[in-house]
Structure formats: structure tokens, C-alpha cells
Enzyme design. Structure first.
Site, PDB file in Angstrom:
ATOM      1  N   ARG A  77       0.841  -1.203   0.000  1.00 35.02           N
ATOM      2  CA  ARG A  77       0.000   0.000   0.000  1.00 35.02           C
ATOM      3  C   ARG A  77       0.879   1.257   0.000  1.00 35.02           C
ATOM      4  NH1 ARG A  77      -4.343   0.185   4.598  1.00 35.02           N
ATOM      5  NH2 ARG A  77      -5.380  -1.389   3.327  1.00 35.02           N
ATOM      6  N   ARG A 146      -2.407   6.794   9.944  1.00 39.00           N
ATOM      7  CA  ARG A 146      -2.462   6.307   8.553  1.00 39.00           C
ATOM      8  C   ARG A 146      -2.524   7.480   7.579  1.00 39.00           C
ATOM      9  NH1 ARG A 146      -4.639   0.912   7.985  1.00 39.00           N
ATOM     10  NH2 ARG A 146      -3.791  -0.307   9.706  1.00 39.00           N
ATOM     11  N   LYS A 219      -4.605   1.208  14.464  1.00 39.17           N
ATOM     12  CA  LYS A 219      -4.576   2.240  13.416  1.00 39.17           C
ATOM     13  C   LYS A 219      -5.249   3.522  13.895  1.00 39.17           C
ATOM     14  CE  LYS A 219      -7.149  -0.702  10.931  1.00 39.17           C
ATOM     15  NZ  LYS A 219      -7.899  -1.322   9.851  1.00 39.17           N
ATOM     16  N   LYS A 221      -6.833   7.176  12.147  1.00 36.73           N
ATOM     17  CA  LYS A 221      -7.117   7.827  10.866  1.00 36.73           C
ATOM     18  C   LYS A 221      -7.501   9.293  11.051  1.00 36.73           C
ATOM     19  CE  LYS A 221      -8.338   3.474   8.727  1.00 36.73           C
ATOM     20  NZ  LYS A 221      -9.355   2.641   8.077  1.00 36.73           N
ATOM     21  N   CYS A 440     -15.435  -2.654  -1.373  1.00 39.44           N
ATOM     22  CA  CYS A 440     -14.076  -2.913  -0.893  1.00 39.44           C
ATOM     23  C   CYS A 440     -13.439  -4.004  -1.754  1.00 39.44           C
ATOM     24  CB  CYS A 440     -14.110  -3.337   0.561  1.00 39.44           C
ATOM     25  SG  CYS A 440     -14.686  -5.037   0.767  1.00 39.44           S
ATOM     26  N   CYS A 446      -8.038 -10.261  -0.162  1.00 34.72           N
ATOM     27  CA  CYS A 446      -8.174  -9.935   1.261  1.00 34.72           C
ATOM     28  C   CYS A 446      -8.316 -11.201   2.104  1.00 34.72           C
ATOM     29  CB  CYS A 446      -9.384  -9.034   1.480  1.00 34.72           C
ATOM     30  SG  CYS A 446      -9.602  -8.660   3.230  1.00 34.72           S
ATOM     31  N   CYS A 485     -16.926  -8.302   4.357  1.00 30.24           N
ATOM     32  CA  CYS A 485     -16.986  -8.731   5.764  1.00 30.24           C
ATOM     33  C   CYS A 485     -17.381  -7.530   6.606  1.00 30.24           C
ATOM     34  CB  CYS A 485     -15.642  -9.328   6.208  1.00 30.24           C
ATOM     35  SG  CYS A 485     -14.430  -8.102   6.737  1.00 30.24           S
ATOM     36  N   CYS A 489     -14.598  -1.740   5.447  1.00 33.03           N
ATOM     37  CA  CYS A 489     -13.667  -0.953   4.636  1.00 33.03           C
ATOM     38  C   CYS A 489     -14.370  -0.102   3.581  1.00 33.03           C
ATOM     39  CB  CYS A 489     -12.657  -1.861   3.947  1.00 33.03           C
ATOM     40  SG  CYS A 489     -11.642  -2.798   5.088  1.00 33.03           S
TER      41      CYS A 489
HETATM   42 FE1  SRM Z   1      -9.683  -1.742   5.571  1.00 25.61          FE
HETATM   43  C1  SRM Z   1      -8.376  -4.428   7.160  1.00 25.61           C
HETATM   44  C2  SRM Z   1      -8.612  -2.904   2.630  1.00 25.61           C
HETATM   45  C3  SRM Z   1     -10.307   1.266   4.205  1.00 25.61           C
HETATM   46  C4  SRM Z   1     -11.599  -0.919   8.289  1.00 25.61           C
HETATM   47  N1  SRM Z   1      -8.614  -3.372   5.007  1.00 25.61           N
HETATM   48  C5  SRM Z   1      -8.124  -4.337   5.819  1.00 25.61           C
HETATM   49  C6  SRM Z   1      -7.206  -5.292   5.041  1.00 25.61           C
HETATM   50  C7  SRM Z   1      -5.810  -4.766   5.152  1.00 25.61           C
HETATM   51  C8  SRM Z   1      -7.310  -6.778   5.427  1.00 25.61           C
HETATM   52  C9  SRM Z   1      -6.347  -7.321   6.429  1.00 25.61           C
HETATM   53  O1  SRM Z   1      -6.168  -6.727   7.526  1.00 25.61           O
HETATM   54  O2  SRM Z   1      -5.795  -8.385   6.166  1.00 25.61           O
HETATM   55  C10 SRM Z   1      -7.786  -5.095   3.608  1.00 25.61           C
HETATM   56  C11 SRM Z   1      -6.842  -5.383   2.465  1.00 25.61           C
HETATM   57  C12 SRM Z   1      -7.606  -5.921   1.274  1.00 25.61           C
HETATM   58  C13 SRM Z   1      -6.829  -6.041   0.037  1.00 25.61           C
HETATM   59  O3  SRM Z   1      -6.625  -7.197  -0.435  1.00 25.61           O
HETATM   60  O4  SRM Z   1      -6.418  -5.043  -0.535  1.00 25.61           O
HETATM   61  C14 SRM Z   1      -8.358  -3.708   3.731  1.00 25.61           C
HETATM   62  N2  SRM Z   1      -9.394  -0.944   3.795  1.00 25.61           N
HETATM   63  C15 SRM Z   1      -9.027  -1.602   2.676  1.00 25.61           C
HETATM   64  C16 SRM Z   1      -9.163  -0.732   1.447  1.00 25.61           C
HETATM   65  C17 SRM Z   1      -8.143  -1.029   0.370  1.00 25.61           C
HETATM   66  C18 SRM Z   1     -10.590  -0.889   0.930  1.00 25.61           C
HETATM   67  C19 SRM Z   1     -10.904  -0.183  -0.356  1.00 25.61           C
HETATM   68  O5  SRM Z   1     -11.780  -0.720  -1.010  1.00 25.61           O
HETATM   69  O6  SRM Z   1     -10.374   0.873  -0.679  1.00 25.61           O
HETATM   70  C20 SRM Z   1      -9.045   0.651   2.104  1.00 25.61           C
HETATM   71  C21 SRM Z   1      -7.629   1.116   2.259  1.00 25.61           C
HETATM   72  C22 SRM Z   1      -7.576   2.496   2.835  1.00 25.61           C
HETATM   73  C23 SRM Z   1      -6.183   3.044   2.943  1.00 25.61           C
HETATM   74  O7  SRM Z   1      -5.627   3.396   1.912  1.00 25.61           O
HETATM   75  O8  SRM Z   1      -5.685   3.169   4.073  1.00 25.61           O
HETATM   76  C24 SRM Z   1      -9.613   0.343   3.491  1.00 25.61           C
HETATM   77  N3  SRM Z   1     -10.710  -0.080   6.171  1.00 25.61           N
HETATM   78  C25 SRM Z   1     -10.939   1.011   5.407  1.00 25.61           C
HETATM   79  C26 SRM Z   1     -11.949   1.827   6.000  1.00 25.61           C
HETATM   80  C27 SRM Z   1     -12.541   3.110   5.394  1.00 25.61           C
HETATM   81  C28 SRM Z   1     -11.753   4.336   5.741  1.00 25.61           C
HETATM   82  O9  SRM Z   1     -10.724   4.261   6.410  1.00 25.61           O
HETATM   83  O10 SRM Z   1     -12.193   5.404   5.352  1.00 25.61           O
HETATM   84  C29 SRM Z   1     -12.337   1.196   7.166  1.00 25.61           C
HETATM   85  C30 SRM Z   1     -13.481   1.650   8.106  1.00 25.61           C
HETATM   86  C31 SRM Z   1     -13.056   2.750   8.991  1.00 25.61           C
HETATM   87  C32 SRM Z   1     -12.315   2.206  10.157  1.00 25.61           C
HETATM   88  O11 SRM Z   1     -11.113   2.367  10.208  1.00 25.61           O
HETATM   89  O12 SRM Z   1     -12.966   1.563  11.009  1.00 25.61           O
HETATM   90  C33 SRM Z   1     -11.530  -0.004   7.268  1.00 25.61           C
HETATM   91  N4  SRM Z   1      -9.901  -2.511   7.425  1.00 25.61           N
HETATM   92  C34 SRM Z   1     -10.791  -2.056   8.366  1.00 25.61           C
HETATM   93  C35 SRM Z   1     -10.773  -2.965   9.486  1.00 25.61           C
HETATM   94  C36 SRM Z   1     -11.596  -2.828  10.786  1.00 25.61           C
HETATM   95  C37 SRM Z   1     -10.829  -2.027  11.777  1.00 25.61           C
HETATM   96  C38 SRM Z   1     -11.457  -1.990  13.139  1.00 25.61           C
HETATM   97  O13 SRM Z   1     -11.092  -1.117  13.915  1.00 25.61           O
HETATM   98  O14 SRM Z   1     -12.297  -2.827  13.469  1.00 25.61           O
HETATM   99  C39 SRM Z   1      -9.855  -3.981   9.158  1.00 25.61           C
HETATM  100  C40 SRM Z   1      -9.471  -5.202  10.012  1.00 25.61           C
HETATM  101  C41 SRM Z   1      -8.345  -4.907  10.936  1.00 25.61           C
HETATM  102  O15 SRM Z   1      -7.757  -3.836  10.948  1.00 25.61           O
HETATM  103  O16 SRM Z   1      -8.053  -5.807  11.719  1.00 25.61           O
HETATM  104  C42 SRM Z   1      -9.336  -3.673   7.855  1.00 25.61           C
HETATM  105 FE1  SF4 Z   2     -11.383  -7.255   3.394  1.00 31.29          FE
HETATM  106 FE2  SF4 Z   2     -13.491  -7.032   4.969  1.00 31.29          FE
HETATM  107 FE3  SF4 Z   2     -12.018  -4.883   4.397  1.00 31.29          FE
HETATM  108 FE4  SF4 Z   2     -13.536  -5.924   2.532  1.00 31.29          FE
HETATM  109  S1  SF4 Z   2     -14.285  -5.044   4.462  1.00 31.29           S
HETATM  110  S2  SF4 Z   2     -11.374  -5.327   2.282  1.00 31.29           S
HETATM  111  S3  SF4 Z   2     -13.444  -8.084   2.987  1.00 31.29           S
HETATM  112  S4  SF4 Z   2     -11.336  -6.615   5.549  1.00 31.29           S
END
Ligand code: SRM
Ligand code: SF4
Length: 576
Positions: A77, A146, A219, A221, A440, A446, A485, A489
Site C-alpha cells: 500500500r 495512517r 490504526k 485515521k 471494498c 483480502c 466482511c 472498509c
Molecule cells: Fe480496511 C483491514 C482494505 C479502508 C476498516 N482493510 C483491511 C485489510 C488490510 C485486510 C487485512 O487486515 O488483512 C484489507 C486489504 C484488502 C486487500 O486485499 O487489498 C483492507 N481498507 C481496505 C481498502 C483497500 C478498501 C478499499 O476498497 O479501498 C481501504 C484502504 C484504505 C487506505 O488506503 O488506508 C480500506 N478499512 C478502510 C476503512 C474506510 C476508511 O478508512 O475510510 C475502514 C473503516 C473505517 C475504520 O477504520 O474503522 C476499514 N480494514 C478495516 C478494518 C476494521 C478495523 C477496526 O477497527 O475494526 C480492518 C481489520 C483490521 O484492521 O483488523 C481492515
Molecule cells: Fe477485506 Fe473485509 Fe475490508 Fe472488505 S471489508 S477489504 S473483505 S477486511
């Protein structure tokens, strides 16, 4: 730091023993293996790298029917604060995706760029190449601040968005990890050493004056936004700064705290939350206030249970009043009360728009942020060609779209012609529902995905578009946000329609979020099979058509009516 926390999580132990993010990364990189050990893979996240495997290939057998190891690969990333890139940087990313990745780039909804499918042995060359064009992955993932988001559109606004961009840059620089581990390992500027772990708990003044040995509990944000244009989805950030503009000047910032969407349905103590107002501050207070909040989180965030480690849980456990008092203690003086400013608009910045400097930019719709060459259109090649021909600026939006900036009037037909020649749909040719929707990444990369998302949403929209046309709603700017899930995201919980993967091919449906992003929706159906999604949505849209008040949008309608009345009206409709 607190010393009375009993059992810290495994990840905390990995960070503590890592000698400021070094761990065994350099040693394991030198080994001819296809993947890293679990602890090293965990630490790699702090370097912006996720170890993954191709989930489409899981369980495949070899030529003699023998079980195969997983098809290991990395997601890298690249952090792009405020979403601004040069044409040269875009070309490098595009080329690196071909050389080392799966030949696609993925614009994320936090204005980053992801490369998927990178093999372990290619990481060193890839990371060096990124560094050579001034790009980094440091701080893109991991338990740190981040990527800082800010609206990237160069609209004529008297330079307000440029000021937000500058603030995003300053905040980024301020919270960048200071450990030399990243440079040592990836830029070859030193040897990864075998120093003993730092005793715990201790904040090292030497290597990480702000983060200390264990960095943040989770994390963190940060986003900068404008009330009239919430394109950054400010309320989903742990810390948001909403700029208030009067007389062409930024008068101050409404500080919002505690947004984040991730939740685990099995753990009822977890929940999605939108950020709430904390204070109204002057521009020069941004860094000290941000530092106070981050340090408070560092010292009091939950380090035992990562599911409850985000800032929102600290606020929920303490209450906003105590949280505010604690922030003031770290800040050193009382904070001015918030002005309770709300967002009033949201721009997608698509199509041709005039720029601040008199030029033009083109907001290009990118389906789910995926830039690829497909049979249906060669978007990746088209963008490469445009970058080579015009050397424009490239800007990424939190809606996963791409702005091509600094174009002259005479470039406009040429740019359109290039897209047409490559079979790429112009933004104007894309339905409103598609423009406003997003999914997402999910399968096949993922590791946490339960269901399809990026690969499923286009088909769902193919079915939904004719239904909207049938109901005379094709002009409705409706947003469907999908995730594979419950981690959220794709930001489904504050969308008008949220689809959240819950079991194989089954999704929970959330309704009633605000199109402005400032209200969470409610759970309407916990488990809908994928083939039934559009028929269920159609029945709800029929209710909407019959009962909406003037110019009411779907999210506001669902929120006003509520789940019970919606169910009743939808079932009445089926009986008719
Ligand atoms: Fe996310 C984890 C993709 C924005 C909440 N997210 C992941 C991971 C890294 C999976 C992992 O931990 O193994 C995913 C990688 C998938 C892949 O194959 O690329 C992933 N998240 C993404 C992206 C690429 C989705 C997208 O469609 O764009 C976004 C990358 C943003 C960036 O550049 O930093 C992304 N993730 C978000 C957002 C939205 C936002 O930030 O505006 C959220 C919801 C807001 C938040 O932070 O709660 C989000 N991602 C999560 C979570 C749940 C975190 C939590 O506190 O519960 C996880 C799981 C974790 O961290 O354990 C996660
Ligand atoms: Fe992966 Fe769940 Fe985030 Fe989608 S919402 S990218 S399935 S961790």
C-alpha cells in the site's frame, strides 16, 4: 504509558520485541522462501505490506493430486497524503504493477494506491523503485497515523483546499514513524541489527519520541474536510478537522473524534461509530491538538484486545466529557467548545471542471478504484498514454476515482478521444447509482473476506440500473456500498444502502444512512442470499416511490420511516 494493563495482545509483544519495527524482516527477506513467518508478516504491516495468498487458488491440488501450499503474495500500500501524485509517479506505479504485481493498481478509499500480487522476492526492488520517485509505504498501514485524507479537487475555491492539503502534509510529517528500520531494510541505508528488545513499557526518546516502543494500540485515521463538500467521509475518521470558511478565509476547524466503522458482530461490545464534535480550534492549534489526542490514545487505548482498541471505545468507555478533560490535560489548556457544524454537501468531482488556475481537470469514474486493462476497456493503458502525452497531475479521491488535472481547453477532446480509443467509459456515460457506489477489495486477495465485494458489485448494479429506470429513479444519486466482511472498509454503515458480507454468498443489508455520510444506517436484513439482493431492493424502492416526500432521498426516507414500517409497507406492496 499505563503500566497496569495485565495481558497485552500478541501484536503488542511483536511490536515490543521488534527493535523499532526491524524484527526478522531483513533476515527473512534474504531467505529463499515464498512467505514470511507469522510474526514477521504481522510486523510487515507496519511497513505498508500485507502478506496475502490468492484465495481463488486455495485448496487447489498439484498435477498428481497432492495438496499445494498457498499461493503467497504481498499487497503493497503506497501512501499518498491528500491524494496528489505527479504523472511520473503514476507511470512508475503503473509500470511496477506490470513488473512485480498483478498488472492492476487499486485506488483505495483513503487516497492510497495498492499493488496486489507481489511476490516476496520482488519486494526489495519494488520498494527501492517507489523510493526513487519519492513514494513511501511507511505509515500506510500499521498501528500509527495512517494516510491523512483531504479533498484533492483543484476547484476554484480561493485556495482553501490547497490549505487543507498543506495541513494534511504537516500532520503526515509530524506523525511519521521516526525509526530508521524502514530505510535500513528497504533503501539499503544501513544494516538491520540484532539489538535486544527495549524493556517494556518504555517510550524511547531516541528512536520514536512520539510513538515509543509499542507505537499506537491500533490504526489511527485523520481527515480534513469542508462542510459543503464531505467527499472525504470525515465522520469515519478517528480524528477529523472540518474547516469553516468565512469571507474566503479558514476561520477555524471543528474537531471531530471517535469515528471508525469496524465491528465484529459476534462481539456485542464492538460497534460502528461516527465522529462527534470535541472542540472548535484555530488553524495553528491543529498539530498540538492532534498530538494531544494521539498521545492520549497511545497511553490509554486498549492494548489487550485489538477488537476494542480504536479511539471510539475509549470515548464510549469514558464518556465524551471525561475524554475531553483528558485531551485538555495533554494539550495543557481548556479547548474552545465545538460549534456543532454539520456537513451540507458532497461532491464527487466527476467530469470536466474548471480549475483554480484557469485550466481544466477531468474527474474520471473508476469502478471500485481498480485500474486495469480488461476486455471491456483498457483503462490502465489509457492513463499511461495520457500521462505520457500531457504530463498532467494525477489526484486520487476518497471515492476511489481519479482526477486528471492541469489540462488546457484544447486537450479536452484529445483526452476524451484517448479514453474512447481504449474502450473506457467517460464518467458522463456512467449511471448515477454506479458513480455513487463502491465496494471494498475482498476476494481474491483480502485474507479477511467472507464474501465477494469488488467482483460482485458491478453485477448487482447491472441488475439494479434497469429497476431504477423502471421506477423512474435513474436520476437518483443513490449510493450502494458493499463489503466482503463486517470490518466496513467500503464504509457501508453510513451509506444509504450498505451490503455487508456475513456468510458465503450472504449479505446483511443496512439502510437509512445519510447521503452526506453523517448518519449511520440500521440493520434491515441480517442475511440475504446474493441472488435476492436486487429484488429486495426493488421492493423497497417501490415503497420509496409511493411514500417519499418531495425530493427526499432514499437514505433519508428509510431513516424517517424506520425498519418496522418499511417492512410492513414492503410486504403490503407484495400483497397487492
Ligand atoms: Fe480496511 C483491514 C482494505 C479502508 C476498516 N482493510 C483491511 C485489510 C488490510 C485486510 C487485512 O487486515 O488483512 C484489507 C486489504 C484488502 C486487500 O486485499 O487489498 C483492507 N481498507 C481496505 C481498502 C483497500 C478498501 C478499499 O476498497 O479501498 C481501504 C484502504 C484504505 C487506505 O488506503 O488506508 C480500506 N478499512 C478502510 C476503512 C474506510 C476508511 O478508512 O475510510 C475502514 C473503516 C473505517 C475504520 O477504520 O474503522 C476499514 N480494514 C478495516 C478494518 C476494521 C478495523 C477496526 O477497527 O475494526 C480492518 C481489520 C483490521 O484492521 O483488523 C481492515
Ligand atoms: Fe477485506 Fe473485509 Fe475490508 Fe472488505 S471489508 S477489504 S473483505 S477486511
Amino acid at each position: 504509558m499505563s503500566t497496569d494493563l495485565p495481558a497485552w495482545s500478541k501484536v503488542e509483544e511483536i511490536k515490543r520485541q521488534s527493535q523499532f519495527l526491524r524484527g526478522q524482516i531483513a533476515q527473512e527477506l534474504a531467505q529463499p522462501t515464498a512467505h514470511f513467518d507469522e510474526a514477521t508478516a504481522n510486523l510487515l504491516k507496519q511497513h505498508g505490506i500485507y502478506q496475502q495468498d490468492d484465495r481463488d487458488r486455495r485448496g487447489q491440488k498439484g498435477p498428481e493430486g497432492q495438496p499445494q501450499d498457498r499461493a503467497w503474495m504481498m499487497m503493497v500500500r503506497v501512501k499518498v497524503p491528500g491524494g496528489r501524485l505527479t504523472a511520473g509517479q503514476w507511470l512508475t506505479l503503473s509500470e511496477l504493477a506490470d513488473r512485480f504485481g498483478n498488472r492492476t493498481l487499486r485506488i483505495t478509499n483513503r487516497q492510497d494506491v495498492q499493488l496486489h500480487g507481489v511476490l516476496k522476492q520482488h519486494l526489495p526492488a519494488l520498494m527501492k523503485a517507489l523510493h526513487q520517485v519519492g513514494l513511501t509505504t511507511l505509515g500506510a498501514c500499521g498501528d500509527v497515523v495512517r494516510n491523512v485524507v483531504a479533498c484533492s479537487a483543484p476547484v476554484p475555491d480561493g485556495g482553501i483546499r490547497d490549505q487543507l492539503y498543506q495541513q494534511a502534509q504537516q500532520v503526515t510529517a509530524h506523525f511519521l514513524p521516526r525509526s530508521r528500520a524502514y530505510q535500513e531494510i528497504w533503501h539499503g541505508t544501513g544494516q538491520a541489527t540484532d539489538r535486544p528488545p527495549v524493556p517494556f513499557p518504555q517510550v524511547s526518546q531516541e528512536e520514536e519520541p512520539l510513538y515509543g516502543t509499542n507505537y499506537l494500540p491500533r490504526k489511527f485515521k485523520i481527515g480534513f474536510g469542508l462542510p459543503e463538500d464531505n467527499c472525504v467521509d470525515i465522520y469515519t475518521n478517528d480524528l477529523g478537522f472540518l474547516a469553516v470558511v468565512e469571507g474566503g478565509q479558514i476561520r477555524g476547524y471543528e474537531v471531530l473524534v471517535g469515528g471508525s466503522l469496524g465491528m465484529s458482530p459476534a462481539d456485542k461490545t464492538t460497534f460502528a461509530a461516527l465522529a462527534q464534535p470535541l472542540a472548535f480550534i484555530r488553524p495553528e492549534q491543529i498539530l498540538p491538538v492532534a498530538e494531544a489526542v494521539v498521545k492520549l490514545f497511545r497511553d490509554h487505548g486498549n492494548r489487550a484486545n485489538r477488537r476494542r482498541a480504536r479511539l471510539k471505545y475509549l470515548i464510549a468507555d469514558w464518556g465524551l466529557q471525561r475524554f475531553r478533560q483528558e485531551v485538555e490535560r495533554y494539550y495543557g489548556q481548556p479547548l474552545p467548545t465545538p460549534k456543532n457544524i454539520s456537513v451540507t454537501g458532497l461532491e464527487h468531482h466527476l467530469g470536466w471542471r474548471r480549475q483554480q488556475n484557469g485550466g481544466w481537470f477531468y474527474g474520471l469514474y473508476v469502478e471500485n478504484g481498480r485500474v486495469a486493462d480488461r476486455q471491456t476497456g483498457r483503462l490502465k493503458s489509457a492513463l499511461e498514454y495520457i500521462c505520457q502525452q500531457f504530463g498532467p497531475g494525477i489526484r486520487l479521491t476518497p471515492m476511489m476515482d481519479l482526477l486528471i488535472t492541469d489540462l488546457a481547453s484544447e486537450d479536452r477532446p484529445k483526452v476524451e478521444a484517448i479514453f474512447r480509443q481504449h474502450g473506457v467509459r467517460l464518467s458522463e456515460e456512467v449511471s448515477l447509482v454506479r458513480q455513487y457506489s463502491g465496494a471494498c477489495v475482498a476476494l481474491p486477495t483480502c485474507g479477511l473476506a467472507i464474501t465477494e465485494s469488488e467482483r460482485a458489485l458491478p453485477g448487482i448494479l447491472d441488475e439494479l440500473e434497469p429497476e431504477l429506470a423502471r421506477l423512474g429513479l435513474e436520476g437518483l444519486p443513490l449510493a450502494v456500498r458493499m463489503t466482503g466482511c463486517p470490518n466496513g472498509c467500503g464504509r457501508p454503515y453510513n451509506a444509504e444502502i450498505g451490503l455487508v458480507g456475513r456468510a458465503k454468498d450472504k449479505y446483511a443489508l443496512y439502510l437509512g444512512g445519510s447521503p452526506l455520510g453523517n448518519r449511520l444506517g440500521f440493520l434491515y436484513e441480517p442475511m440475504i442470499p446474493r441472488p435476492e439482493i436486487v429484488s429486495l431492493l426493488s421492493s423497497l424502492l417501490e415503497v420509496f416511490v409511493r411514500h417519499r416526500s418531495d425530493s427526499e432521498c432514499f437514505g433519508d426516507f428509510c431513516f424517517r420511516i424506520g425498519p418496522e414500517a418499511l417492512r410492513r409497507l414492503a410486504s403490503n406492496g407484495q400483497d397487492r
